[in-house]
Design a protein around this motif. Structure first.
Motif, PDB file in Angstrom:
ATOM      1  N   ASP A   1      26.888  30.656  26.243  1.00 14.73           N
ATOM      2  CA  ASP A   1      27.147  30.236  27.618  1.00 14.73           C
ATOM      3  C   ASP A   1      28.268  29.196  27.661  1.00 14.73           C
ATOM      4  O   ASP A   1      29.141  29.235  28.543  1.00 14.73           O
ATOM      5  CB  ASP A   1      25.875  29.668  28.236  1.00 14.73           C
ATOM      6  CG  ASP A   1      25.943  29.567  29.752  1.00 14.73           C
ATOM      7  OD1 ASP A   1      26.854  30.167  30.351  1.00 14.73           O
ATOM      8  OD2 ASP A   1      25.072  28.891  30.330  1.00 14.73           O
ATOM      9  N   ALA A   2      28.277  28.281  26.708  1.00 20.04           N
ATOM     10  CA  ALA A   2      29.338  27.267  26.645  1.00 20.04           C
ATOM     11  C   ALA A   2      30.698  27.927  26.420  1.00 20.04           C
ATOM     12  O   ALA A   2      31.694  27.542  27.046  1.00 20.04           O
ATOM     13  CB  ALA A   2      29.043  26.260  25.540  1.00 20.04           C
ATOM     14  N   MET A   3      30.747  28.930  25.571  1.00 19.88           N
ATOM     15  CA  MET A   3      32.016  29.621  25.313  1.00 19.88           C
ATOM     16  C   MET A   3      32.509  30.358  26.556  1.00 19.88           C
ATOM     17  O   MET A   3      33.710  30.380  26.837  1.00 19.88           O
ATOM     18  CB  MET A   3      31.868  30.590  24.136  1.00 19.88           C
ATOM     19  CG  MET A   3      31.699  29.893  22.794  1.00 19.88           C
ATOM     20  SD  MET A   3      33.021  28.730  22.404  1.00 19.88           S
ATOM     21  CE  MET A   3      34.398  29.852  22.227  1.00 19.88           C
ATOM     22  N   LEU A   4      31.604  30.953  27.298  1.00 18.06           N
ATOM     23  CA  LEU A   4      32.002  31.620  28.540  1.00 18.06           C
ATOM     24  C   LEU A   4      32.584  30.619  29.534  1.00 18.06           C
ATOM     25  O   LEU A   4      33.604  30.888  30.186  1.00 18.06           O
ATOM     26  CB  LEU A   4      30.808  32.339  29.167  1.00 18.06           C
ATOM     27  CG  LEU A   4      30.363  33.618  28.489  1.00 18.06           C
ATOM     28  CD1 LEU A   4      29.050  34.108  29.071  1.00 18.06           C
ATOM     29  CD2 LEU A   4      31.439  34.688  28.617  1.00 18.06           C
ATOM     30  N   ARG A   5      31.945  29.477  29.632  1.00 12.84           N
ATOM     31  CA  ARG A   5      32.447  28.451  30.550  1.00 12.84           C
ATOM     32  C   ARG A   5      33.808  27.919  30.090  1.00 12.84           C
ATOM     33  O   ARG A   5      34.699  27.680  30.904  1.00 12.84           O
ATOM     34  CB  ARG A   5      31.435  27.326  30.677  1.00 12.84           C
ATOM     35  CG  ARG A   5      30.209  27.776  31.433  1.00 12.84           C
ATOM     36  CD  ARG A   5      29.137  26.730  31.447  1.00 12.84           C
ATOM     37  NE  ARG A   5      27.921  27.292  32.004  1.00 12.84           N
ATOM     38  CZ  ARG A   5      27.208  26.697  32.946  1.00 12.84           C
ATOM     39  NH1 ARG A   5      27.580  25.550  33.435  1.00 12.84           N
ATOM     40  NH2 ARG A   5      26.115  27.269  33.381  1.00 12.84           N
ATOM     41  N   LEU A   6      33.960  27.735  28.797  1.00 14.09           N
ATOM     42  CA  LEU A   6      35.248  27.283  28.269  1.00 14.09           C
ATOM     43  C   LEU A   6      36.334  28.319  28.524  1.00 14.09           C
ATOM     44  O   LEU A   6      37.466  27.977  28.877  1.00 14.09           O
ATOM     45  CB  LEU A   6      35.141  26.987  26.769  1.00 14.09           C
ATOM     46  CG  LEU A   6      34.411  25.708  26.396  1.00 14.09           C
ATOM     47  CD1 LEU A   6      34.103  25.681  24.905  1.00 14.09           C
ATOM     48  CD2 LEU A   6      35.229  24.493  26.798  1.00 14.09           C
ATOM     49  N   TRP A   7      36.007  29.592  28.333  1.00 15.00           N
ATOM     50  CA  TRP A   7      36.989  30.649  28.585  1.00 15.00           C
ATOM     51  C   TRP A   7      37.435  30.627  30.043  1.00 15.00           C
ATOM     52  O   TRP A   7      38.622  30.748  30.342  1.00 15.00           O
ATOM     53  CB  TRP A   7      36.409  32.020  28.218  1.00 15.00           C
ATOM     54  CG  TRP A   7      37.305  33.151  28.599  1.00 15.00           C
ATOM     55  CD1 TRP A   7      37.165  33.975  29.662  1.00 15.00           C
ATOM     56  CD2 TRP A   7      38.508  33.560  27.938  1.00 15.00           C
ATOM     57  NE1 TRP A   7      38.184  34.891  29.706  1.00 15.00           N
ATOM     58  CE2 TRP A   7      39.033  34.655  28.652  1.00 15.00           C
ATOM     59  CE3 TRP A   7      39.186  33.108  26.813  1.00 15.00           C
ATOM     60  CZ2 TRP A   7      40.205  35.302  28.275  1.00 15.00           C
ATOM     61  CZ3 TRP A   7      40.350  33.759  26.444  1.00 15.00           C
ATOM     62  CH2 TRP A   7      40.847  34.836  27.169  1.00 15.00           C
ATOM     63  N   ASN A   8      36.497  30.430  30.956  1.00 10.45           N
ATOM     64  CA  ASN A   8      36.836  30.404  32.378  1.00 10.45           C
ATOM     65  C   ASN A   8      37.709  29.214  32.756  1.00 10.45           C
ATOM     66  O   ASN A   8      38.447  29.279  33.738  1.00 10.45           O
ATOM     67  CB  ASN A   8      35.573  30.414  33.231  1.00 10.45           C
ATOM     68  CG  ASN A   8      34.895  31.755  33.226  1.00 10.45           C
ATOM     69  OD1 ASN A   8      35.543  32.782  33.076  1.00 10.45           O
ATOM     70  ND2 ASN A   8      33.589  31.760  33.380  1.00 10.45           N
ATOM     71  N   MET A   9      37.634  28.153  31.989  1.00  6.44           N
ATOM     72  CA  MET A   9      38.438  26.968  32.311  1.00  6.44           C
ATOM     73  C   MET A   9      39.554  26.728  31.295  1.00  6.44           C
ATOM     74  O   MET A   9      40.122  25.648  31.234  1.00  6.44           O
ATOM     75  CB  MET A   9      37.534  25.731  32.437  1.00  6.44           C
ATOM     76  CG  MET A   9      36.774  25.377  31.185  1.00  6.44           C
ATOM     77  SD  MET A   9      35.577  24.044  31.395  1.00  6.44           S
ATOM     78  CE  MET A   9      36.580  22.692  31.877  1.00  6.44           C
ATOM     79  N   ARG A  10      39.905  27.744  30.526  1.00  8.99           N
ATOM     80  CA  ARG A  10      40.892  27.592  29.449  1.00  8.99           C
ATOM     81  C   ARG A  10      42.242  27.074  29.944  1.00  8.99           C
ATOM     82  O   ARG A  10      42.907  26.339  29.246  1.00  8.99           O
ATOM     83  CB  ARG A  10      41.057  28.899  28.691  1.00  8.99           C
ATOM     84  CG  ARG A  10      41.709  30.005  29.482  1.00  8.99           C
ATOM     85  CD  ARG A  10      41.608  31.346  28.776  1.00  8.99           C
ATOM     86  NE  ARG A  10      42.121  32.423  29.591  1.00  8.99           N
ATOM     87  CZ  ARG A  10      41.470  33.014  30.572  1.00  8.99           C
ATOM     88  NH1 ARG A  10      40.248  32.624  30.877  1.00  8.99           N
ATOM     89  NH2 ARG A  10      42.024  34.000  31.271  1.00  8.99           N
ATOM     90  N   SER A  11      42.629  27.420  31.150  1.00 12.82           N
ATOM     91  CA  SER A  11      43.928  26.960  31.646  1.00 12.82           C
ATOM     92  C   SER A  11      43.931  25.450  31.939  1.00 12.82           C
ATOM     93  O   SER A  11      44.987  24.830  32.013  1.00 12.82           O
ATOM     94  CB  SER A  11      44.330  27.733  32.901  1.00 12.82           C
ATOM     95  OG  SER A  11      43.383  27.523  33.919  1.00 12.82           O
TER      96      SER A  11
END
Length: 165
Positions: free
Chosen positions: A36-46
């Motif tokens: 779940d943390a990785m998904l959230r990080l991917w969504n805010m990568r920019s």
């Protein structure tokens, strides 16, 4: 952080998230928290400014997710020698019947409101629209929205009071 930079640091970020989550909730839920943390990080990568910022976010996000997980599964009561948790508490058949009757009553009372009051109440409470948005949707002045909303709420309050008597 660009997509390629994020992808190249994925292993490190996931490892940090997994360690942090597992340290708080144990290894059984640590994988879910890391994912779940990785998904959230991917969504805010920019919005991630650097690799160090990404690592800090991975730890922080997984810590928050783990604490949320603990709160959801926190023991709430001991009854008859059994431990119940908030997440596993199912309503009894009687409680379910009472809740269904209450919901039916509420839906009937909402449907009995004048159309404009019902629309304003629904747009505000369910769809979370602002007074300006409601006014634009309904074709009324923004000053009329609070009045209609107050009337609808007052009517529902009176119905609730009558029901309790």
């Amino acid at each position: 952080m660009t997509d390629s930079e994020f992808i190249s640091s994925t292993h490190e970020l996931r490892t940090l998230a997994l360690r942090t989550g597992s340290a708080i909730v144990g290894t059984s839920c640590g994988e879910d928290i890391a994912q779940d943390a990785m998904l959230r990080l991917w969504n805010m990568r920019s919005d991630i400014r650097s690799a160090a910022h990404g690592r800090a976010l991975a730890v922080s996000i997984s810590r928050h997710l783990a604490v949320d997980n603990l709160r959801r599964h926190k023991p709430t009561a001991i009854t008859d020698g059994t431990l119940r948790t908030a997440a596993s508490r199912e309503p009894t058949p009687h409680e379910r019947m009472v809740m269904d009757e209450d919901e039916d009553w509420l839906l009937r009372k909402l449907a009995s409101l004048p159309t404009r009051q019902y629309m304003v109440l629904r747009l505000r409470q369910v769809e979370r629209k602002s007074a300006e948005e409601i006014a634009a949707i309904m074709g009324i002045s923004p000053g009329s929205v609070p009045t209609l909303l107050a009337r609808a709420r007052h009517a529902m309050l009176e119905e609730l009071r009558r029901r309790r008597q």
